[in-house]
Design an enzyme around this catalytic site. Structure first.
Site, mmCIF file in Angstrom:
data_model
loop_
_atom_site.group_PDB
_atom_site.id
_atom_site.type_symbol
_atom_site.label_atom_id
_atom_site.label_comp_id
_atom_site.label_asym_id
_atom_site.label_seq_id
_atom_site.Cartn_x
_atom_site.Cartn_y
_atom_site.Cartn_z
ATOM 1 C CE LYS A 128 -4.398 1.067 0.162
ATOM 2 N NZ LYS A 128 -5.558 0.280 -0.293
ATOM 3 C CG ASP A 168 -7.287 3.392 -0.839
ATOM 4 O OD1 ASP A 168 -7.721 2.237 -0.794
ATOM 5 O OD2 ASP A 168 -7.399 4.177 0.129
HETATM 6 P P1 NDP Z 1 -12.873 8.020 -2.748
HETATM 7 O O1 NDP Z 1 -11.793 9.025 -2.539
HETATM 8 O O2 NDP Z 1 -13.425 7.831 -4.100
HETATM 9 O O3 NDP Z 1 -14.087 8.314 -1.768
HETATM 10 C C1 NDP Z 1 -13.898 8.367 -0.391
HETATM 11 C C2 NDP Z 1 -15.218 8.705 0.265
HETATM 12 O O4 NDP Z 1 -15.084 8.500 1.668
HETATM 13 C C3 NDP Z 1 -15.609 10.157 0.087
HETATM 14 O O5 NDP Z 1 -16.995 10.284 0.075
HETATM 15 C C4 NDP Z 1 -14.991 10.810 1.334
HETATM 16 O O6 NDP Z 1 -15.637 12.009 1.730
HETATM 17 C C5 NDP Z 1 -15.209 9.741 2.366
HETATM 18 N N1 NDP Z 1 -14.150 9.845 3.381
HETATM 19 C C6 NDP Z 1 -12.813 9.705 3.192
HETATM 20 N N2 NDP Z 1 -12.127 9.923 4.313
HETATM 21 C C7 NDP Z 1 -13.046 10.218 5.232
HETATM 22 C C8 NDP Z 1 -12.963 10.543 6.611
HETATM 23 N N3 NDP Z 1 -11.782 10.617 7.251
HETATM 24 N N4 NDP Z 1 -14.142 10.776 7.260
HETATM 25 C C9 NDP Z 1 -15.329 10.694 6.613
HETATM 26 N N5 NDP Z 1 -15.467 10.398 5.312
HETATM 27 C C10 NDP Z 1 -14.343 10.171 4.633
HETATM 28 O O7 NDP Z 1 -12.260 6.643 -2.179
HETATM 29 P P2 NDP Z 1 -12.754 5.158 -2.459
HETATM 30 O O8 NDP Z 1 -14.203 5.115 -2.673
HETATM 31 O O9 NDP Z 1 -11.841 4.573 -3.465
HETATM 32 O O10 NDP Z 1 -12.388 4.443 -1.065
HETATM 33 C C11 NDP Z 1 -13.316 4.309 0.001
HETATM 34 C C12 NDP Z 1 -12.875 3.179 0.914
HETATM 35 O O11 NDP Z 1 -12.829 1.948 0.173
HETATM 36 C C13 NDP Z 1 -11.492 3.312 1.532
HETATM 37 O O12 NDP Z 1 -11.506 2.707 2.811
HETATM 38 C C14 NDP Z 1 -10.622 2.490 0.601
HETATM 39 O O13 NDP Z 1 -9.428 2.042 1.251
HETATM 40 C C15 NDP Z 1 -11.547 1.344 0.308
HETATM 41 N N6 NDP Z 1 -11.278 0.561 -0.894
HETATM 42 C C16 NDP Z 1 -11.158 1.133 -2.117
HETATM 43 C C17 NDP Z 1 -10.952 0.370 -3.241
HETATM 44 C C18 NDP Z 1 -10.906 0.951 -4.606
HETATM 45 O O14 NDP Z 1 -10.800 0.181 -5.573
HETATM 46 N N7 NDP Z 1 -10.990 2.259 -4.792
HETATM 47 C C19 NDP Z 1 -10.799 -1.093 -3.142
HETATM 48 C C20 NDP Z 1 -11.016 -1.622 -1.807
HETATM 49 C C21 NDP Z 1 -11.227 -0.799 -0.739
HETATM 50 P P3 NDP Z 1 -14.870 13.434 1.546
HETATM 51 O O15 NDP Z 1 -14.970 13.744 0.098
HETATM 52 O O16 NDP Z 1 -15.640 14.351 2.417
HETATM 53 O O17 NDP Z 1 -13.466 13.216 2.007
HETATM 54 O O1 2IT Z 2 -7.873 -1.448 -0.825
HETATM 55 C C1 2IT Z 2 -7.813 -1.931 -1.973
HETATM 56 O O2 2IT Z 2 -7.954 -3.131 -2.178
HETATM 57 C C2 2IT Z 2 -7.594 -1.022 -3.099
HETATM 58 N N1 2IT Z 2 -7.512 0.188 -2.889
HETATM 59 C C3 2IT Z 2 -7.442 -1.555 -4.488
HETATM 60 C C4 2IT Z 2 -6.053 -2.075 -4.704
HETATM 61 C C5 2IT Z 2 -5.726 -2.481 -6.126
HETATM 62 O O3 2IT Z 2 -4.539 -2.762 -6.327
HETATM 63 O O4 2IT Z 2 -6.588 -2.538 -6.993
#
Ligand code: NDP
Ligand code: 2IT
Length: 448
Positions: A128, A168
């Site tokens: 990561k 992420d």
């Molecule tokens: P994005 O940046 O697209 O969206 C993040 C969302 O979460 C936003 O709505 C943001 O709101 C909110 N958020 C982030 N930090 C905080 C915080 N400290 N408190 C409250 N709200 C918060 O990210 P993703 O959708 O990609 O990721 C979301 C989650 O999913 C994370 O935990 C990530 O690790 C996990 N994840 C992502 C993957 C991927 O493929 N993208 C794969 C697997 C897991 P705001 O705009 O107000 O910050």
């Molecule tokens: O938390 C996760 O699994 C991710 N942000 C996606 C990682 C990836 O390599 O697609």
């Protein structure tokens, strides 16, 4: 669940060696709680410091990221890449840009990624990365210069056989494009498999954008199906409104769920008519706006609650898809009192340990992030496969692979939980099934 006394000294060592890294401690403690049953059944898994080695990253890189903002001022951020475990394949895991990022957060995410990636059955190790850079309010030019500077240092540590980042929080298609462009320029190689989440015209995979959210819903669907139930007509709440949240909402709706609320870090929106997905995508993906903008544009059916907690909204299906520790014990009690049936974690470690205990003791179906959100990284591995064979698959073909992988992960977790005497405990099932695969490979390699 307490940590088995044989594993206590390992946990104590992790805590003292990584002082102050709370999220990392939390993630390690949860996995070690599950491993007691493994070492009881197979004591040899405790040999040769196998568990201690899994808790220690293979390599940790911390670097300065200087860049120039639109006012011509020099800004400094800190960049990280934790290359945690490469027993099953090249390090694989996302990059997070958020002001809260520190080494402990990247280590917790990298540690979770090892077991998640193992669960997918694909040949990928765990890693990561990220930065404490805050992209909010930054211009396209600033984002580009930041990404270029970040990659100028990171590129020497990457490679399609070495380490393959993706997105992420705060890192989506735009940022991956800037980073890929800089990698290509610095190395003079069109090495498509070095990053995933790429745009479709330059080596990206169909369905990667949708994969994490879609996969999490497939996982929830499988859990419900085991009880002879489904999603049709069920009220759902999804936290966040980013990549994972949006495609979680889309798949819930496709399967007949009624999503009535989502959020960002400022507040949440309740939309009794059901979230209007086209509007949500326009606000978030095109305008890069806030959830308050959605409420303002939606009209009478929507209410925006500034500073409120989305878990106060009654629902049967809860899918935390924002960030770690966003769902506390207090929130879990509220959800249980309001009749929640299933909780599927789209985010990484969004439920606190208290919340997990409350769900499990109330017999709520609970899917931990490292199993439920594995569809994103699994589809990244499919992107790597397409890049390696210079091929690209249709959306339907890719989504079908994703759905099969998620069913496989669900079944592996459920069967492992049963095998180890804890039927229905998906936390235990995910931790043990992921661990065993990594441990077998590490054992085969000897002490490396
Ligand atoms: P994005 O940046 O697209 O969206 C993040 C969302 O979460 C936003 O709505 C943001 O709101 C909110 N958020 C982030 N930090 C905080 C915080 N400290 N408190 C409250 N709200 C918060 O990210 P993703 O959708 O990609 O990721 C979301 C989650 O999913 C994370 O935990 C990530 O690790 C996990 N994840 C992502 C993957 C991927 O493929 N993208 C794969 C697997 C897991 P705001 O705009 O107000 O910050
Ligand atoms: O938390 C996760 O699994 C991710 N942000 C996606 C990682 C990836 O390599 O697609």
């Amino acid at each position: 669940m307490p940590v088995d006394e044989k594993l206590e000294p390992i946990l104590a060592e992790v805590l003292s060696r990584n002082a102050g890294e709370e999220e990392f401690h939390q993630a390690v403690r949860e996995v070690l709680e599950s491993l007691g049953r493994v070492v009881a059944k197979h004591p040899d898994y405790a040999d040769d410091a196998l568990i201690e080695r899994i808790c220690e990253p293979e390599r940790q890189i911390i670097f300065r990221v200087p860049w120039v903002d639109d006012q011509g001022r020099v800004q400094i951020n800190r960049g990280f890449r934790v290359q945690f475990n490469s027993a099953l394949g090249p390090y694989k895991g996302g990059i997070r840009f958020h002001p809260s990022v520190n080494l402990g957060i990247i280590k917790f995410l990298g540690f979770e990624q090892i077991f998640k990636n193992a669960l997918t059955g694909m040949p990928i190790g765990g890693g990561k990365g990220g930065s404490d850079f805050n992209p909010r309010g930054r211009s396209d030019g600033e984002i580009m210069r930041f990404c270029q500077s970040f990659m100028t240092e990171l590129h020497r540590h990457l490679g399609e056989y070495t380490d393959v980042p993706a997105g992420d929080i705060g890192v989506g298609g735009r940022e991956i494009g800037y980073m890929f462009g800089q990698y290509k320029r610095l190395t003079n190689r069109y090495e498509a498999g070095v990053l995933t989440g790429k745009g479709l015209v330059y080596g990206g995979s169909q369905a990667r954008r949708e994969a994490t959210g879609y996969g999490a819903v497939y996982f929830v669907e499988s859990m419900l199906a085991r009880r002879g139930e489904g999603l049709e007509g069920r009220k759902a709440v999804v936290s966040g409104s980013g990549n994972v949240a949006i495609y979680t909402i889309e798949k819930l709706q496709q399967l007949g769920g009624v999503v009535i609320a989502c959020s960002d870090s400022n507040g949440y929106v309740v939309d009794e008519a059901g979230i209007d997905l086209e509007l949500l995508k326009d606000v978030k993906e095109v305008r890069r706006g806030r959830i308050a903008d959605y409420a303002a544009l939606r009209g009478a059916s929507a209410r925006y609650i500034e500073g409120g907690c989305v878990w106060d909204v009654p629902c049967e299906v809860a899918m935390p898809s924002a960030t770690q520790n966003e769902l506390t014990g207090k929130n879990a009690r509220t959800l249980v009192a309001n009749g929640v049936v299933v909780v599927g974690e789209g985010a990484n470690m969004p439920s606190t340990p208290d919340a997990v205990r409350i769900f499990q003791s109330a017999n709520v179906l609970f899917a931990p992030g490292k199993a439920a959100n594995a569809g994103g990284v699994a589809t990244s591995a499919l992107e790597m496969q397409q890049n390696a064979s210079r091929d690209s698959w249709s959306f339907e073909q890719t989504e079908a692979r994703l759905a099969a992988i998620m069913r496989g992960i669900h079944d592996r977790c459920a069967e492992t939980a049963e095998e180890y005497g804890a039927p229905g405990d998906y936390v235990l099932g995910a931790n043990i099934a992921g661990f065993v695969r990594v441990a077998e490979a590490m054992r085969a390699f000897g002490v490396v």
